[in-house]
Design a protein around this motif. Structure first.
Motif: not given
Lengths: 61, 61, 61, 61, 61, 61
Positions: A49-53, A57-61, B17, B39, B41-43
């Motif tokens: 839940d802290s990384k996205a593309k 968020l990866f947890c939503d992909r 997030k 793009v 993003v990493q938190i």
């Protein structure tokens, strides 16, 4: 010198990290001509839940 | 490309997030003219005893 | 707090960076509830022979 | 401004981090002539199976 | 181990950087109990149109 | 995803960077099982008066 920072989502095994650290270091020694002992690798993992593309968020992909 | 790294103290919700990742990505697409899918993003969150401002840890402020 | 680091290939104008810094900061204020003055943005640009995707340098793509 | 990021293996106490944040900030104030309140320090710790020197993970050394 | 990355706007002299590198390293040795030779410091400078506080580029402040 | 950031002193040729980017990416594909196209590498070089080991700048060593 040099330092390699790998930014990744969580979820890799110690075995995967062991292989990665070895191979990244070998790549640095081979191409930059530095001693292996001078190479540091750190893997900075963030939860999914802290990384996205693409803004998702990866947890939503 | 580009990669956005956000360094923060822990304590945000997944909802926060989710909104941040979407809006940071939109800002990149709008201003740099890149496709959203390029793009990342990493938190990178650290606990409040591992981040300081003015030399004082957040857990002590 | 938080700090936003943007890693990109060189080639953006000051106008593009000005807009990006403003919009990234707005995204942080909106989603994390921090004061704008607490947000730092740094764009770390590397030349096109120092950034790669898929193992291919940008200067070769 | 400036931001100091410390990349380390896990295992330090809050007391050690408290002293480090204070002394790193003092070093920045003394040498770069910035106000202490403008200095941010974040310690990014990774577990010992996520950091390597010489291609060997810290958990294996 | 550890690695210290300092993110700053351009404009410091070599003398300032020399003092900073020495004092940051001393702070690490004192607080984390590591040998000085294991400490790496890198200062990552960006031009004043590539760093912002409060959403305003340093070149505009 | 993942992103690899290499922090180094200046002084490498494009040919060295080309080989490094390819080999670091191969190491990631092999060990983490990700597609090559998802791997980004950025080399962040600083001049020799902006990087230190043991508290001594590279330009002084």
């Amino acid at each position: 010198m040099p330092e390699i920072m790998v930014f990744a989502a969580t979820g890799r095994t110690t075995e995967q990290k062991r292989g990665l650290a070895r191979d990244l270091t070998d790549a640095m020694v081979k191409n930059f001509g530095v001693p292996a002992e001078s190479v540091t690798v750190q893997i900075i993992e963030s939860p999914r839940d802290s990384k996205a593309k693409g803004g998702i968020l990866f947890c939503d992909r």
